[in-house]
Design a protein around this motif. Sequence first.
Motif, PDB file in Angstrom:
ATOM      1  N   ARG A 126      -0.148  12.939   3.391  1.00 32.15           N
ATOM      2  CA  ARG A 126      -0.882  12.050   4.298  1.00 32.15           C
ATOM      3  C   ARG A 126      -0.902  10.610   3.796  1.00 32.15           C
ATOM      4  NH1 ARG A 126      -6.504  15.049   5.033  1.00 32.15           N
ATOM      5  NH2 ARG A 126      -6.887  13.147   6.239  1.00 32.15           N
ATOM      6  N   LEU A 127       0.165  10.228   3.126  1.00 35.67           N
ATOM      7  CA  LEU A 127       0.231   8.887   2.531  1.00 35.67           C
ATOM      8  C   LEU A 127       0.053   7.791   3.581  1.00 35.67           C
ATOM      9  CD1 LEU A 127       0.684   7.386  -0.137  1.00 35.67           C
ATOM     10  CD2 LEU A 127       3.134   7.363   0.384  1.00 35.67           C
ATOM     11  N   LYS A 128       0.667   7.964   4.741  1.00 34.38           N
ATOM     12  CA  LYS A 128       0.563   6.955   5.800  1.00 34.38           C
ATOM     13  C   LYS A 128      -0.883   6.809   6.261  1.00 34.38           C
ATOM     14  CE  LYS A 128       3.879   6.778   8.748  1.00 34.38           C
ATOM     15  NZ  LYS A 128       4.805   7.059   9.899  1.00 34.38           N
ATOM     16  N   ASP A 129      -1.597   7.928   6.379  1.00 37.93           N
ATOM     17  CA  ASP A 129      -3.006   7.879   6.779  1.00 37.93           C
ATOM     18  C   ASP A 129      -3.854   7.189   5.707  1.00 37.93           C
ATOM     19  OD1 ASP A 129      -2.466   9.244   9.131  1.00 37.93           O
ATOM     20  OD2 ASP A 129      -2.874  11.201   8.241  1.00 37.93           O
ATOM     21  N   LEU A 130      -3.567   7.499   4.442  1.00 36.24           N
ATOM     22  CA  LEU A 130      -4.336   6.894   3.353  1.00 36.24           C
ATOM     23  C   LEU A 130      -4.186   5.380   3.326  1.00 36.24           C
ATOM     24  CD1 LEU A 130      -3.916   9.277   0.279  1.00 36.24           C
ATOM     25  CD2 LEU A 130      -6.004   8.730   1.526  1.00 36.24           C
ATOM     26  N   ARG A 131      -2.995   4.928   3.627  1.00 33.75           N
ATOM     27  CA  ARG A 131      -2.767   3.472   3.621  1.00 33.75           C
ATOM     28  C   ARG A 131      -3.705   2.780   4.601  1.00 33.75           C
ATOM     29  NH1 ARG A 131       0.490   1.752  -0.078  1.00 33.75           N
ATOM     30  NH2 ARG A 131      -0.724  -0.098   0.356  1.00 33.75           N
ATOM     31  N   LYS A 132      -3.983   3.456   5.729  1.00 38.51           N
ATOM     32  CA  LYS A 132      -4.833   2.863   6.750  1.00 38.51           C
ATOM     33  C   LYS A 132      -6.316   3.106   6.478  1.00 38.51           C
ATOM     34  CE  LYS A 132      -1.312   3.619  10.324  1.00 38.51           C
ATOM     35  NZ  LYS A 132      -0.998   4.341  11.590  1.00 38.51           N
ATOM     36  N   GLN A 133      -6.642   4.252   5.873  1.00 35.57           N
ATOM     37  CA  GLN A 133      -8.044   4.640   5.710  1.00 35.57           C
ATOM     38  C   GLN A 133      -8.730   3.908   4.566  1.00 35.57           C
ATOM     39  OE1 GLN A 133      -7.513   8.860   5.206  1.00 35.57           O
ATOM     40  NE2 GLN A 133      -7.789   9.307   7.384  1.00 35.57           N
ATOM     41  N   VAL A 134      -8.002   3.602   3.516  1.00 35.32           N
ATOM     42  CA  VAL A 134      -8.604   2.963   2.347  1.00 35.32           C
ATOM     43  C   VAL A 134      -8.616   1.450   2.546  1.00 35.32           C
ATOM     44  CG1 VAL A 134      -8.433   2.603  -0.143  1.00 35.32           C
ATOM     45  CG2 VAL A 134      -7.850   4.845   0.847  1.00 35.32           C
ATOM     46  N   GLY A 149      -9.134  -1.658 -12.121  1.00 34.46           N
ATOM     47  CA  GLY A 149      -8.225  -0.868 -11.312  1.00 34.46           C
ATOM     48  C   GLY A 149      -7.342  -1.800 -10.509  1.00 34.46           C
ATOM     49  N   THR A 150      -6.519  -1.221  -9.656  1.00 33.97           N
ATOM     50  CA  THR A 150      -5.601  -2.007  -8.838  1.00 33.97           C
ATOM     51  C   THR A 150      -6.050  -1.964  -7.383  1.00 33.97           C
ATOM     52  OG1 THR A 150      -3.757  -1.413 -10.294  1.00 33.97           O
ATOM     53  CG2 THR A 150      -3.203  -2.307  -8.131  1.00 33.97           C
ATOM     54  N   PRO A 151      -6.247  -3.143  -6.748  1.00 30.58           N
ATOM     55  CA  PRO A 151      -6.657  -3.145  -5.348  1.00 30.58           C
ATOM     56  C   PRO A 151      -5.656  -2.403  -4.466  1.00 30.58           C
ATOM     57  CG  PRO A 151      -6.920  -5.327  -6.312  1.00 30.58           C
ATOM     58  CD  PRO A 151      -6.191  -4.498  -7.323  1.00 30.58           C
ATOM     59  N   HIS A 152      -6.173  -1.713  -3.470  1.00 29.20           N
ATOM     60  CA  HIS A 152      -5.336  -0.949  -2.546  1.00 29.20           C
ATOM     61  C   HIS A 152      -4.272  -1.837  -1.920  1.00 29.20           C
ATOM     62  CE1 HIS A 152      -4.265   2.257   0.181  1.00 29.20           C
ATOM     63  NE2 HIS A 152      -4.522   1.519   1.235  1.00 29.20           N
ATOM     64  N   LEU A 153      -4.631  -3.091  -1.632  1.00 23.60           N
ATOM     65  CA  LEU A 153      -3.696  -4.033  -1.029  1.00 23.60           C
ATOM     66  C   LEU A 153      -2.453  -4.220  -1.890  1.00 23.60           C
ATOM     67  CD1 LEU A 153      -3.186  -6.102   1.277  1.00 23.60           C
ATOM     68  CD2 LEU A 153      -4.336  -7.808  -0.153  1.00 23.60           C
ATOM     69  N   GLN A 154      -2.618  -4.108  -3.207  1.00 22.95           N
ATOM     70  CA  GLN A 154      -1.503  -4.330  -4.142  1.00 22.95           C
ATOM     71  C   GLN A 154      -0.746  -3.041  -4.488  1.00 22.95           C
ATOM     72  OE1 GLN A 154      -2.904  -6.491  -7.595  1.00 22.95           O
ATOM     73  NE2 GLN A 154      -4.103  -7.911  -6.348  1.00 22.95           N
ATOM     74  N   MET A 155      -1.224  -1.923  -3.986  1.00 22.06           N
ATOM     75  CA  MET A 155      -0.572  -0.638  -4.267  1.00 22.06           C
ATOM     76  C   MET A 155       0.514  -0.373  -3.212  1.00 22.06           C
ATOM     77  SD  MET A 155      -1.970   0.943  -6.992  1.00 22.06           S
ATOM     78  CE  MET A 155      -1.884   2.730  -6.790  1.00 22.06           C
ATOM     79  N   LEU A 160       1.381   4.599  -5.189  1.00 24.59           N
ATOM     80  CA  LEU A 160       0.500   5.704  -4.831  1.00 24.59           C
ATOM     81  C   LEU A 160       1.180   7.046  -5.084  1.00 24.59           C
ATOM     82  CD1 LEU A 160      -1.006   4.305  -1.505  1.00 24.59           C
ATOM     83  CD2 LEU A 160      -2.234   4.668  -3.651  1.00 24.59           C
ATOM     84  N   GLU A 161       2.450   7.142  -4.733  1.00 23.44           N
ATOM     85  CA  GLU A 161       3.182   8.381  -4.968  1.00 23.44           C
ATOM     86  C   GLU A 161       3.231   8.717  -6.454  1.00 23.44           C
ATOM     87  OE1 GLU A 161       6.892   7.567  -3.125  1.00 23.44           O
ATOM     88  OE2 GLU A 161       6.236   8.182  -1.123  1.00 23.44           O
ATOM     89  N   THR A 162       3.448   7.705  -7.281  1.00 23.42           N
ATOM     90  CA  THR A 162       3.478   7.919  -8.733  1.00 23.42           C
ATOM     91  C   THR A 162       2.124   8.412  -9.229  1.00 23.42           C
ATOM     92  OG1 THR A 162       5.178   6.224  -9.070  1.00 23.42           O
ATOM     93  CG2 THR A 162       3.819   6.811 -10.978  1.00 23.42           C
ATOM     94  N   LEU A 163       1.062   7.799  -8.731  1.00 24.37           N
ATOM     95  CA  LEU A 163      -0.294   8.191  -9.116  1.00 24.37           C
ATOM     96  C   LEU A 163      -0.573   9.642  -8.731  1.00 24.37           C
ATOM     97  CD1 LEU A 163      -3.011   7.094 -10.291  1.00 24.37           C
ATOM     98  CD2 LEU A 163      -3.647   6.506  -7.938  1.00 24.37           C
ATOM     99  N   PHE A 164      -0.177  10.020  -7.521  1.00 27.15           N
ATOM    100  CA  PHE A 164      -0.441  11.375  -7.040  1.00 27.15           C
ATOM    101  C   PHE A 164       0.433  12.408  -7.745  1.00 27.15           C
ATOM    102  CE2 PHE A 164      -1.476   9.096  -2.801  1.00 27.15           C
ATOM    103  CZ  PHE A 164      -2.722   8.754  -3.288  1.00 27.15           C
ATOM    104  N   HIS A 165       1.702  12.078  -7.970  1.00 26.99           N
ATOM    105  CA  HIS A 165       2.589  13.003  -8.682  1.00 26.99           C
ATOM    106  C   HIS A 165       2.079  13.249 -10.101  1.00 26.99           C
ATOM    107  CE1 HIS A 165       5.832  13.924  -5.961  1.00 26.99           C
ATOM    108  NE2 HIS A 165       6.027  12.645  -5.658  1.00 26.99           N
TER     109      HIS A 165
END
Length: 213
Positions: A126-134, A149-155, A160-165
Amino acid sequence: MTTTQQEAFVGFTADDFDVFTIPGLEPRMTALIEQIRPKLHVLGSQYAPLLSVLCGEVMHPHVAKHARRTINPPNDTWVAFANNKRGYKAHPHFQIGLWKSHLFVQFALIYEANTKAVFADQALKRLKDLRKQVPAHYVWSGDHSLPGGTPHLQMHNEDLETLFHRLKTVKAAELVCGLNIERDDPLLSDGAKLAATIEDTFKTLMPLYRMAF
């Protein structure tokens, strides 16, 4: 949340954040227990009912005790909320806490959490949804023991994929996401406005919590 509870919480002051500059374990812990911990207990009582409704299960507050410390004084403190009465570290949870630089309101999966792989799989799907929700100004981190931490705007998606993996494949991996409020922000001294901001933040983070099950 009742009006009485909202009035009881008066916010945080510069003196609260300055507790983390006091040298020595015993002096800092004394100040933390007397000055900050009562506010964390108020927040715990105030937000456990709200989170219980939002999560659809009883959420229990856990105020940090720092009981294992024998030499180094704590650099932060918090109240955590989890669906387990005995502890929170092995479970997806929410936190409200302080470093000397800022207040944080966040969702957390730390190294002991037992559903990190479940969250990671859902997040990757749900990466596409997360980009919009956060929100853009929320921050992500892979280590709960470090401020910032790193602002969502800069991720980027790759970040994000690296963080989740990593969360899925590395035993010691962690993930936190939420709002940081700098210590000099006037919002922190306005108990009612801060309370509303914390409530909105928990509601915004709720999709992340649900992805961990």
